[in-house]
Design an enzyme around this catalytic site. Structure first.
Site, PDB file in Angstrom:
ATOM      1  N   HIS A 371       1.644   3.048  -4.429  1.00  0.00           N
ATOM      2  CA  HIS A 371       1.412   2.206  -3.525  1.00  0.00           C
ATOM      3  C   HIS A 371      -0.519   2.470  -4.582  1.00  0.00           C
ATOM      4  O   HIS A 371      -1.410   3.891  -3.961  1.00  0.00           O
ATOM      5  CB  HIS A 371       1.358   2.163  -2.640  1.00  0.00           C
ATOM      6  CG  HIS A 371       2.326   0.330  -2.314  1.00  0.00           C
ATOM      7  ND1 HIS A 371       1.635  -0.287  -2.462  1.00  0.00           N
ATOM      8  CD2 HIS A 371       3.749   1.044  -2.551  1.00  0.00           C
ATOM      9  CE1 HIS A 371       3.069  -1.386  -2.127  1.00  0.00           C
ATOM     10  NE2 HIS A 371       4.272  -0.466  -2.340  1.00  0.00           N
ATOM     11  N   GLN A 392      -4.790  -7.831  -4.261  1.00  0.00           N
ATOM     12  CA  GLN A 392      -5.876  -7.965  -3.707  1.00  0.00           C
ATOM     13  C   GLN A 392      -6.885  -8.735  -4.093  1.00  0.00           C
ATOM     14  O   GLN A 392      -7.520  -8.741  -2.983  1.00  0.00           O
ATOM     15  CB  GLN A 392      -6.657  -6.493  -4.490  1.00  0.00           C
ATOM     16  CG  GLN A 392      -5.828  -5.455  -3.793  1.00  0.00           C
ATOM     17  CD  GLN A 392      -6.339  -3.918  -4.061  1.00  0.00           C
ATOM     18  OE1 GLN A 392      -7.027  -4.037  -4.194  1.00  0.00           O
ATOM     19  NE2 GLN A 392      -5.406  -2.519  -4.235  1.00  0.00           N
ATOM     20  N   PHE A 423      -3.445   4.206   2.464  1.00  0.00           N
ATOM     21  CA  PHE A 423      -3.538   2.933   3.222  1.00  0.00           C
ATOM     22  C   PHE A 423      -2.829   1.645   2.226  1.00  0.00           C
ATOM     23  O   PHE A 423      -3.058   1.117   1.564  1.00  0.00           O
ATOM     24  CB  PHE A 423      -4.621   2.533   3.830  1.00  0.00           C
ATOM     25  CG  PHE A 423      -4.578   1.612   4.673  1.00  0.00           C
ATOM     26  CD1 PHE A 423      -3.855   1.908   6.300  1.00  0.00           C
ATOM     27  CD2 PHE A 423      -5.342  -0.078   3.839  1.00  0.00           C
ATOM     28  CE1 PHE A 423      -4.530   0.407   7.060  1.00  0.00           C
ATOM     29  CE2 PHE A 423      -5.085  -1.008   5.185  1.00  0.00           C
ATOM     30  CZ  PHE A 423      -5.082  -0.277   6.491  1.00  0.00           C
ATOM     31  N   ALA A 426      -0.199  -5.327   3.821  1.00  0.00           N
ATOM     32  CA  ALA A 426       0.141  -6.397   3.482  1.00  0.00           C
ATOM     33  C   ALA A 426      -0.726  -7.787   3.520  1.00  0.00           C
ATOM     34  O   ALA A 426      -1.196  -8.160   3.726  1.00  0.00           O
ATOM     35  CB  ALA A 426       1.721  -6.914   3.842  1.00  0.00           C
ATOM     36  N   VAL A 427      -1.988  -7.843   1.636  1.00  0.00           N
ATOM     37  CA  VAL A 427      -2.801  -8.249   1.917  1.00  0.00           C
ATOM     38  C   VAL A 427      -2.828  -9.637   1.992  1.00  0.00           C
ATOM     39  O   VAL A 427      -4.042 -10.292   2.686  1.00  0.00           O
ATOM     40  CB  VAL A 427      -4.118  -7.696   0.824  1.00  0.00           C
ATOM     41  CG1 VAL A 427      -4.076  -5.919   0.847  1.00  0.00           C
ATOM     42  CG2 VAL A 427      -3.026  -8.276  -0.010  1.00  0.00           C
TER      43      VAL A 427
END
Length: 472
Positions: A371, A392, A423, A426-427
């Site tokens: 990620h 994002q 870090f 789940a944005v």
């Protein structure tokens, strides 16, 4: 491929609106099984007498002998029970569907004439009222074809519906192969019709019932009085009528037999139920073929690409990127037991997540490190995957001020130095402020706790990606 053929999901939590004619809240459909003269009997060329669904407690087949009492009980259904039911339904102006055993129909010309005069649907109940479970496939196929031929000869029209009842695992497929049936009813698995794909044939299934069925007068546990039968039917109707009133109309099938419900004491419960439902608005009482016609018009089948039927290359192409840069998860998932339950976003997510959960700690760490940092160098260089770029951007991380970018860079560095992986969150579930607070809070975790949290976030990201893929 390791595939599980049973469909354990059906419509799931979001069944379609049946849209019954006239906005009906429930479809109540009565089936009258006509089996008298088609049952096991040495007069019919069978090896033994009948033993199923009669008022003889503990009946057993008599090998090579006629069972006079059993025969006379079946004869009651044809001689008296049928006519009592014929009067009940014609006076109530409710059409029924006959499940007619072809050889029984051939031995009952008066009853067939009455069925036709009442405009009842005569569907096929097979050639003979016998077990099919041990029939070789070719023998059962030939029996189906002969049933259609004899049914057409006796009634003047080929059957449009089919129900064997004492079926084999091959029955539905063999009937669908005929390509001539509007519906098949050899299932008990839903409150609504549904489509079944049998090779290149889209076969409509209208499930039947063994519980809202007078056969319970002849089985244990079962009904003893007509009042018990009435109460069960009433309870079923009340629940389904309430569901229909709340926007989820269903179907109530009721199964009847001339030799059972045709007895006076049993028929009283059925008569009471008919009078009960006639006191409600929005009750549709069609023949089964009319349900089939309505469903085919209102909910025509549309074939979709099903994950459980994909070859490995297509499965990996479709789902290999759900877990970031970790196509091996999709590869292993394809090798597991998949079935119709995995043809949804939830199902595919379950298959993928199970592989991820049992992977080694090193393999899961590899997924985490695959990620990208949030608002990091890859994002600035526009080198993220399409999924990560979209995710994002959904939280506004593609439009940071210089000060915000510096904050994210500092937090990314601190987090990665402490835990050894980026870090992950789940944005799509958060806005920018939430993400910054989570960053600061999770920096206080120990590594084991944070590793577990990061893995949960990876699964959530995968879930959201699949929801997007499967969205209409």
């Amino acid at each position: 491929m390791n595939r599980y053929p049973r469909n354990m999901i059906g419509y799931g939590p979001n069944a379609p609106d049946a849209k019954w004619p006239g906005g009906a809240k429930v479809a109540v459909q009565f089936v009258l099984n006509y089996e008298e003269g088609g049952e096991n009997c040495i007069l019919h060329g069978d090896a033994a007498s009948e033993a199923f669904l009669s008022d003889i407690p503990g009946a057993a087949m008599w090998q090579g002998q006629r069972h006079w009492n059993m025969e006379s009980i079946y004869e009651y259904g044809a001689r008296a029970g049928f006519w009592r039911l014929h009067r009940l339904f014609t006076v109530a102006d409710i059409p029924v569907t006959i499940y007619g055993v072809a050889t029984a129909l051939a031995r009952s010309p008066e009853q067939v004439a009455a069925m036709k005069a009442a405009d009842w649907e005569i569907a096929s109940h097979g050639l003979k009222w016998v077990e099919h479970k041990d029939m070789p496939e070719e023998e059962e196929r030939a029996s189906i074809e002969e049933a259609i031929r004899l049914h057409t000869e006796v009634t003047g029209e080929p059957p449009r519906g089919w129900y064997t009842g004492r079926c084999s695992a091959n029955t539905v497929r063999l009937v669908a192969e005929q390509g001539s049936f509007d519906y098949v009813s050899d299932t008990y698995d839903d409150d609504l019709p549904y489509w079944l794909e049998v090779d290149d044939r889209d076969q409509l299934i209208i499930p039947y019932t063994l519980e809202a069925n007078d056969m319970r007068f002849a089985t244990a546990p079962g009904y003893i009085t007509g009042e018990q039968f009435y109460q069960y039917l009433k309870d079923a109707f009340d629940v389904l009528y309430a569901e229909g009133s709340e926007g989820a109309p269903k179907m109530l099938s009721i199964g009847l037999h001339c030799r059972l419900i045709g007895r006076p004491g049993k028929l009283a419960g059925l008569k009471k139920f008919i009078e009960y439902i006639q006191g409600f608005e929005g009750v549709w009482t069609p023949r089964r073929v009319e349900i089939a016609q309505h469903w085919a018009k209102t909910h025509p089948h549309k074939r979709i690409e099903r994950p459980s039927q994909m070859n490995k290359a297509r499965f990996v192409e479709k789902f290999g990127g759900v877990f970031e840069h970790s196509a091996w998860i999709a590869e292993r998932a394809h090798d597991r037991e998949l079935g119709p339950a995995h043809d949804t976003a939830v199902g595919v997510h379950s298959a993928l997540a199970r592989v991820f959960r049992i992977a080694s700690a090193e393999e899961r760490l590899g997924v985490l490190t695959a990620h990208p940092d949030l608002a990091g160098k890859l994002a600035a260089a526009k080198e993220l995957t399409a999924e990560s770029t979209s995710e994002q951007a959904s939280a506004g991380l593609d439009a940071l001020t210089a000060e915000e970018r510096e904050t994210f860079t500092s937090l990314n560095t601190a987090y990665t130095e402490k835990f050894g992986f980026p870090f992950i969150i789940a944005v799509r579930d958060h806005d920018k402020a939430d993400i910054l607070r989570a960053f600061q809070r999770r920096l206080e975790n120990d590594r084991d706790a944070e590793f577990g949290e990061a893995c949960r976030q990876v699964e959530r990201i995968a879930e959201l990606r699949l929801q997007e893929q499967f969205a209409p």
